[in-house]
Design a protein around this motif. Structure first.
Motif, PDB file in Angstrom:
ATOM      1  N   MET A 168       0.850  -1.169   0.000  1.00 41.18           N
ATOM      2  CA  MET A 168       0.000   0.000   0.000  1.00 41.18           C
ATOM      3  C   MET A 168       0.896   1.231   0.000  1.00 41.18           C
ATOM      4  N   ASN A 169       0.602   2.165  -0.858  1.00 41.28           N
ATOM      5  CA  ASN A 169       1.371   3.395  -0.885  1.00 41.28           C
ATOM      6  C   ASN A 169       0.624   4.492  -0.109  1.00 41.28           C
ATOM      7  N   GLU A 170       1.252   5.637  -0.001  1.00 33.67           N
ATOM      8  CA  GLU A 170       0.675   6.720   0.802  1.00 33.67           C
ATOM      9  C   GLU A 170      -0.684   7.180   0.273  1.00 33.67           C
ATOM     10  N   ALA A 171      -0.826   7.303  -1.027  1.00 33.43           N
ATOM     11  CA  ALA A 171      -2.093   7.744  -1.616  1.00 33.43           C
ATOM     12  C   ALA A 171      -3.210   6.745  -1.327  1.00 33.43           C
ATOM     13  N   ASP A 172      -2.913   5.448  -1.462  1.00 33.02           N
ATOM     14  CA  ASP A 172      -3.909   4.419  -1.161  1.00 33.02           C
ATOM     15  C   ASP A 172      -4.284   4.441   0.317  1.00 33.02           C
ATOM     16  N   ALA A 173      -3.289   4.619   1.172  1.00 35.50           N
ATOM     17  CA  ALA A 173      -3.556   4.678   2.617  1.00 35.50           C
ATOM     18  C   ALA A 173      -4.466   5.849   2.954  1.00 35.50           C
ATOM     19  N   LEU A 174      -4.194   7.007   2.382  1.00 36.46           N
ATOM     20  CA  LEU A 174      -5.027   8.180   2.638  1.00 36.46           C
ATOM     21  C   LEU A 174      -6.461   7.955   2.174  1.00 36.46           C
ATOM     22  N   ALA A 175      -6.628   7.356   1.009  1.00 36.28           N
ATOM     23  CA  ALA A 175      -7.976   7.074   0.505  1.00 36.28           C
ATOM     24  C   ALA A 175      -8.700   6.076   1.403  1.00 36.28           C
ATOM     25  N   THR A 176      -7.986   5.051   1.845  1.00 34.80           N
ATOM     26  CA  THR A 176      -8.589   4.027   2.697  1.00 34.80           C
ATOM     27  C   THR A 176      -8.977   4.594   4.056  1.00 34.80           C
ATOM     28  N   PHE A 177      -8.066   5.318   4.689  1.00 38.52           N
ATOM     29  CA  PHE A 177      -8.386   5.912   5.988  1.00 38.52           C
ATOM     30  C   PHE A 177      -9.494   6.951   5.845  1.00 38.52           C
ATOM     31  N   GLY A 178      -9.479   7.692   4.745  1.00 43.59           N
ATOM     32  CA  GLY A 178     -10.534   8.667   4.497  1.00 43.59           C
ATOM     33  C   GLY A 178     -11.890   8.002   4.348  1.00 43.59           C
ATOM     34  N   ALA A 179     -11.905   6.816   3.737  1.00 44.40           N
ATOM     35  CA  ALA A 179     -13.161   6.097   3.554  1.00 44.40           C
ATOM     36  C   ALA A 179     -13.761   5.640   4.874  1.00 44.40           C
ATOM     37  N   LEU A 180     -12.959   5.602   5.913  1.00 45.21           N
ATOM     38  CA  LEU A 180     -13.460   5.172   7.224  1.00 45.21           C
ATOM     39  C   LEU A 180     -13.738   6.344   8.161  1.00 45.21           C
ATOM     40  N   SER A 181     -13.497   7.552   7.692  1.00 46.24           N
ATOM     41  CA  SER A 181     -13.635   8.710   8.576  1.00 46.24           C
ATOM     42  C   SER A 181     -15.061   9.246   8.587  1.00 46.24           C
ATOM     43  N   ASN A 182     -16.006   8.331   8.732  1.00 51.16           N
ATOM     44  CA  ASN A 182     -17.420   8.655   8.771  1.00 51.16           C
ATOM     45  C   ASN A 182     -18.102   7.600   9.628  1.00 51.16           C
ATOM     46  N   VAL A 183     -19.004   8.023  10.485  1.00 53.86           N
ATOM     47  CA  VAL A 183     -19.620   7.090  11.431  1.00 53.86           C
ATOM     48  C   VAL A 183     -20.400   5.989  10.711  1.00 53.86           C
ATOM     49  N   THR A 184     -21.104   6.322   9.645  1.00 50.78           N
ATOM     50  CA  THR A 184     -21.879   5.303   8.929  1.00 50.78           C
ATOM     51  C   THR A 184     -20.951   4.287   8.283  1.00 50.78           C
ATOM     52  N   ARG A 185     -19.876   4.754   7.694  1.00 48.78           N
ATOM     53  CA  ARG A 185     -18.936   3.833   7.042  1.00 48.78           C
ATOM     54  C   ARG A 185     -18.245   2.932   8.052  1.00 48.78           C
ATOM     55  N   LEU A 186     -17.903   3.480   9.186  1.00 52.48           N
ATOM     56  CA  LEU A 186     -17.285   2.656  10.224  1.00 52.48           C
ATOM     57  C   LEU A 186     -18.268   1.598  10.720  1.00 52.48           C
ATOM     58  N   ARG A 187     -19.523   1.971  10.878  1.00 47.76           N
ATOM     59  CA  ARG A 187     -20.550   0.999  11.279  1.00 47.76           C
ATOM     60  C   ARG A 187     -20.736  -0.078  10.222  1.00 47.76           C
ATOM     61  N   ILE A 188     -20.712   0.317   8.958  1.00 45.83           N
ATOM     62  CA  ILE A 188     -20.828  -0.654   7.865  1.00 45.83           C
ATOM     63  C   ILE A 188     -19.674  -1.650   7.936  1.00 45.83           C
ATOM     64  N   LEU A 189     -18.460  -1.143   8.094  1.00 45.95           N
ATOM     65  CA  LEU A 189     -17.298  -2.019   8.159  1.00 45.95           C
ATOM     66  C   LEU A 189     -17.419  -2.987   9.335  1.00 45.95           C
ATOM     67  N   LYS A 190     -17.749  -2.466  10.495  1.00 45.82           N
ATOM     68  CA  LYS A 190     -17.871  -3.320  11.687  1.00 45.82           C
ATOM     69  C   LYS A 190     -18.923  -4.404  11.473  1.00 45.82           C
ATOM     70  N   HIS A 191     -20.040  -4.020  10.900  1.00 45.61           N
ATOM     71  CA  HIS A 191     -21.120  -4.991  10.692  1.00 45.61           C
ATOM     72  C   HIS A 191     -20.717  -6.056   9.669  1.00 45.61           C
ATOM     73  N   LEU A 192     -20.087  -5.634   8.583  1.00 47.42           N
ATOM     74  CA  LEU A 192     -19.677  -6.611   7.572  1.00 47.42           C
ATOM     75  C   LEU A 192     -18.570  -7.528   8.072  1.00 47.42           C
ATOM     76  N   VAL A 193     -17.683  -7.023   8.888  1.00 48.22           N
ATOM     77  CA  VAL A 193     -16.648  -7.884   9.466  1.00 48.22           C
ATOM     78  C   VAL A 193     -17.312  -8.953  10.336  1.00 48.22           C
ATOM     79  N   ARG A 194     -18.262  -8.535  11.163  1.00 47.01           N
ATOM     80  CA  ARG A 194     -18.967  -9.489  12.032  1.00 47.01           C
ATOM     81  C   ARG A 194     -19.767 -10.508  11.232  1.00 47.01           C
ATOM     82  N   SER A 195     -20.257 -10.113  10.070  1.00 47.68           N
ATOM     83  CA  SER A 195     -21.095 -11.020   9.275  1.00 47.68           C
ATOM     84  C   SER A 195     -20.276 -12.078   8.547  1.00 47.68           C
ATOM     85  N   GLY A 196     -18.954 -11.910   8.502  1.00 45.60           N
ATOM     86  CA  GLY A 196     -18.091 -12.898   7.860  1.00 45.60           C
ATOM     87  C   GLY A 196     -17.946 -12.650   6.374  1.00 45.60           C
TER      88      GLY A 196
END
Length: 108
Positions: free
Chosen positions: A1-29
């Motif tokens: 992963m390069n710096e640009a990809d890291a920034l995009a990825t971390f940016g994609a998680l910098s929202n409460v709804t997106r973080l909830r989506i990630l947590k829920h999908l991780v739990r769902s397998g």
């Protein structure tokens, strides 16, 4: 992963709804859920959930797959691993204090 990809990825998680989506999908397998199921679970309107799912898919955090008339979303666990690896090893240069703090039972 390069710096640009890291920034995009971390940016994609910098929202409460997106973080909830990630947590829920991780739990769902690895099977994934439909956008409607995800929308219900994270208490977002279908259009809002679809917007966030598209952004997370664009950065590689999620994988989407059409099955008949529905789109299923699931976490790309390799992408999550790459993100964590980048943070610990590239960004923090493998700092032993940072690594030891990754265990929630340790005091830092």
């Amino acid at each position: 992963m390069n710096e640009a990809d890291a920034l995009a990825t971390f940016g994609a998680l910098s929202n409460v709804t997106r973080l909830r989506i990630l947590k829920h999908l991780v739990r769902s397998g690895g099977n994934g859920l439909t956008a409607g199921e995800i929308s219900n679970e994270v208490e977002a309107t279908p259009s809002r959930a679809s917007f966030h799912l598209a952004e997370m898919t664009k950065t590689g955090l999620l994988i989407s797959e059409r099955q008949s008339r529905e789109i299923f979303y699931r976490v790309d666990f390799k992408s999550i691993g790459d993100m964590v690896h980048y943070l610990i090893h590239d960004c923090c240069e493998g700092n032993k204090t940072v690594q030891s703090c990754c265990n929630p039972n340790d005091n830092c």
